[in-house]
Motif scaffolding. Structure first.
Motif, PDB file in Angstrom:
ATOM      1  N   SER A   3      89.704 126.287  70.401  1.00  0.00           N
ATOM      2  CA  SER A   3      88.304 126.790  70.077  1.00  0.00           C
ATOM      3  C   SER A   3      87.551 127.271  71.152  1.00  0.00           C
ATOM      4  N   LYS A   4      86.563 128.050  71.110  1.00  0.00           N
ATOM      5  CA  LYS A   4      85.639 128.559  71.837  1.00  0.00           C
ATOM      6  C   LYS A   4      84.789 127.103  72.475  1.00  0.00           C
ATOM      7  N   ILE A   5      84.284 126.303  71.750  1.00  0.00           N
ATOM      8  CA  ILE A   5      83.456 125.166  72.176  1.00  0.00           C
ATOM      9  C   ILE A   5      84.495 124.212  72.971  1.00  0.00           C
ATOM     10  N   LYS A   6      85.549 124.111  72.638  1.00  0.00           N
ATOM     11  CA  LYS A   6      86.656 123.179  73.268  1.00  0.00           C
ATOM     12  C   LYS A   6      86.962 123.934  74.801  1.00  0.00           C
ATOM     13  N   TYR A  58      79.307 123.294  65.338  1.00  0.00           N
ATOM     14  CA  TYR A  58      78.269 122.504  65.892  1.00  0.00           C
ATOM     15  C   TYR A  58      79.067 120.933  65.412  1.00  0.00           C
ATOM     16  N   LYS A  59      79.578 120.970  64.174  1.00  0.00           N
ATOM     17  CA  LYS A  59      80.331 119.789  64.055  1.00  0.00           C
ATOM     18  C   LYS A  59      81.520 119.491  65.040  1.00  0.00           C
ATOM     19  N   GLU A  60      81.899 120.466  65.429  1.00  0.00           N
ATOM     20  CA  GLU A  60      83.147 120.535  66.168  1.00  0.00           C
ATOM     21  C   GLU A  60      82.703 119.820  67.576  1.00  0.00           C
ATOM     22  N   PHE A  61      81.528 120.328  67.990  1.00  0.00           N
ATOM     23  CA  PHE A  61      80.934 119.821  69.363  1.00  0.00           C
ATOM     24  C   PHE A  61      80.746 118.416  69.236  1.00  0.00           C
ATOM     25  N   LEU A  62      80.021 118.020  68.105  1.00  0.00           N
ATOM     26  CA  LEU A  62      79.935 116.507  68.049  1.00  0.00           C
ATOM     27  C   LEU A  62      80.899 115.660  67.803  1.00  0.00           C
ATOM     28  N   ARG A  63      82.177 116.237  67.517  1.00  0.00           N
ATOM     29  CA  ARG A  63      83.171 115.417  67.413  1.00  0.00           C
ATOM     30  C   ARG A  63      83.990 115.454  68.656  1.00  0.00           C
ATOM     31  N   LEU A  64      83.573 116.374  69.566  1.00  0.00           N
ATOM     32  CA  LEU A  64      84.094 116.113  70.729  1.00  0.00           C
ATOM     33  C   LEU A  64      83.276 115.387  71.937  1.00  0.00           C
ATOM     34  N   HIS A  65      81.925 115.603  71.593  1.00  0.00           N
ATOM     35  CA  HIS A  65      80.660 114.890  72.325  1.00  0.00           C
ATOM     36  C   HIS A  65      79.547 114.784  71.551  1.00  0.00           C
ATOM     37  N   HIS A  66      79.072 113.655  71.466  1.00  0.00           N
ATOM     38  CA  HIS A  66      78.094 113.320  70.485  1.00  0.00           C
ATOM     39  C   HIS A  66      76.746 113.341  71.439  1.00  0.00           C
ATOM     40  N   GLY A  67      76.622 114.653  71.927  1.00  0.00           N
ATOM     41  CA  GLY A  67      75.300 114.819  72.869  1.00  0.00           C
ATOM     42  C   GLY A  67      75.581 114.766  74.228  1.00  0.00           C
ATOM     43  N   GLY A  68      74.645 114.978  75.028  1.00  0.00           N
ATOM     44  CA  GLY A  68      74.685 114.803  76.553  1.00  0.00           C
ATOM     45  C   GLY A  68      73.612 115.588  77.169  1.00  0.00           C
ATOM     46  N   VAL A  69      73.741 115.837  78.339  1.00  0.00           N
ATOM     47  CA  VAL A  69      72.647 116.539  79.119  1.00  0.00           C
ATOM     48  C   VAL A  69      73.453 117.461  80.065  1.00  0.00           C
ATOM     49  N   LEU A  70      72.854 118.555  79.770  1.00  0.00           N
ATOM     50  CA  LEU A  70      73.311 119.751  80.763  1.00  0.00           C
ATOM     51  C   LEU A  70      72.325 120.334  81.766  1.00  0.00           C
ATOM     52  N   PHE A  71      72.920 120.539  83.006  1.00  0.00           N
ATOM     53  CA  PHE A  71      72.303 121.168  84.117  1.00  0.00           C
ATOM     54  C   PHE A  71      70.930 120.385  84.558  1.00  0.00           C
ATOM     55  N   ASP A 149      78.146 130.162  70.108  1.00  0.00           N
ATOM     56  CA  ASP A 149      78.107 131.424  71.104  1.00  0.00           C
ATOM     57  C   ASP A 149      76.783 131.137  72.013  1.00  0.00           C
ATOM     58  N   TRP A 150      75.850 130.174  71.398  1.00  0.00           N
ATOM     59  CA  TRP A 150      74.719 129.811  72.454  1.00  0.00           C
ATOM     60  C   TRP A 150      75.264 128.849  73.482  1.00  0.00           C
ATOM     61  N   PHE A 151      76.115 128.001  73.277  1.00  0.00           N
ATOM     62  CA  PHE A 151      76.650 127.078  74.153  1.00  0.00           C
ATOM     63  C   PHE A 151      77.365 127.695  75.146  1.00  0.00           C
ATOM     64  N   GLU A 152      78.260 128.676  74.864  1.00  0.00           N
ATOM     65  CA  GLU A 152      79.139 129.646  75.995  1.00  0.00           C
ATOM     66  C   GLU A 152      78.185 130.283  76.779  1.00  0.00           C
ATOM     67  N   LYS A 153      77.168 130.963  76.128  1.00  0.00           N
ATOM     68  CA  LYS A 153      76.248 131.924  77.004  1.00  0.00           C
ATOM     69  C   LYS A 153      75.369 130.967  77.835  1.00  0.00           C
ATOM     70  N   PHE A 154      74.873 129.684  77.372  1.00  0.00           N
ATOM     71  CA  PHE A 154      74.103 128.903  78.314  1.00  0.00           C
ATOM     72  C   PHE A 154      74.896 128.322  79.430  1.00  0.00           C
ATOM     73  N   ILE A 155      76.171 128.223  79.367  1.00  0.00           N
ATOM     74  CA  ILE A 155      77.045 127.558  80.354  1.00  0.00           C
ATOM     75  C   ILE A 155      77.363 128.992  81.322  1.00  0.00           C
ATOM     76  N   MET A 156      77.619 130.225  80.670  1.00  0.00           N
ATOM     77  CA  MET A 156      77.596 131.346  81.760  1.00  0.00           C
ATOM     78  C   MET A 156      76.395 131.557  82.274  1.00  0.00           C
ATOM     79  N   ALA A 157      75.099 131.462  81.701  1.00  0.00           N
ATOM     80  CA  ALA A 157      73.828 131.532  82.478  1.00  0.00           C
ATOM     81  C   ALA A 157      73.487 130.761  83.197  1.00  0.00           C
TER      82      ALA A 157
END
Length: 175
Positions: A3-6, A58-71, A149-157
């Motif tokens: 998946s895009k998230i993973k 979003y559920k997939e993200f939570l199943r991979l990582h239950h939150g966190g801190v970016l940047f 889409d937001w997560f991918e663009k946030f990482i790219m930006a």
């Protein structure tokens, strides 16, 4: 198929240095080494606490990582916090915010910027961004994308608030 998230998370983690830091260049030539912290996965029991239908990405993200801190700058802080489910519920209950019934804050950072998931798909997405002090009824905060889409663009930006960039749309050509 991954998946895009993973894929975004796995690729990001490969870019971290031996101290778990990522060098980024943001607006105005600002260069920093930032932390990317991902919590362990959410359990099915934790997912059942959410009082709304969670979009699959979003559920997939939570199943991979239950939150966190970016940047997050290790010295000065200031990262973008992705909430755990308990934090979503706590933030939503803060007096004075009065979120509409189907709005759920899932992340917070950058001096009052809050990422909101709704339970309704509009166009290409369901995400809103709210700045502290904004009135829900008077401002269009819809950013027209899904979480993945937001997560991918946030990482790219590289952690920049890309949704505020104001892209130039060229005029239609007439022949």
């Amino acid at each position: 198929m991954v998946s895009k998230i993973k894929n975004t998370i796995e690729t990001l983690k490969k870019r971290l240095d031996s101290n778990g830091l990522l060098e980024v260049q943001q607006e105005d030539g600002y260069i920093a080494k930032v932390e990317m912290v991902f919590n362990p996965p959410a359990t099915e029991e934790e997912l059942q606490k959410l009082p709304f239908i969670v979009p699959e990405d979003y559920k997939e993200f939570l199943r991979l990582h239950h939150g966190g801190v970016l940047f997050n700058d290790p010295k000065y802080a200031g990262g973008f916090e992705l909430f755990t489910i308990d934090e979503i519920l706590e933030f939503r209950a803060i007096p004075g915010y009065d979120f509409p019934d189907n709005w759920f804050p899932v992340a917070y950072g950058y001096d009052g910027c809050c990422l909101i998931i709704t339970d309704k798909m509009m166009g290409r997405g369901y995400l809103y961004v709210m700045e502290t002090g904004i009135n829900f009824e008077e401002h269009d905060m819809y950013i027209g994308m899904t979480f993945e889409d937001w997560f991918e663009k946030f990482i790219m930006a590289q952690g920049s608030k890309f949704w505020e960039w104001g892209f130039r749309i060229p005029p239609l050509l007439k022949f």
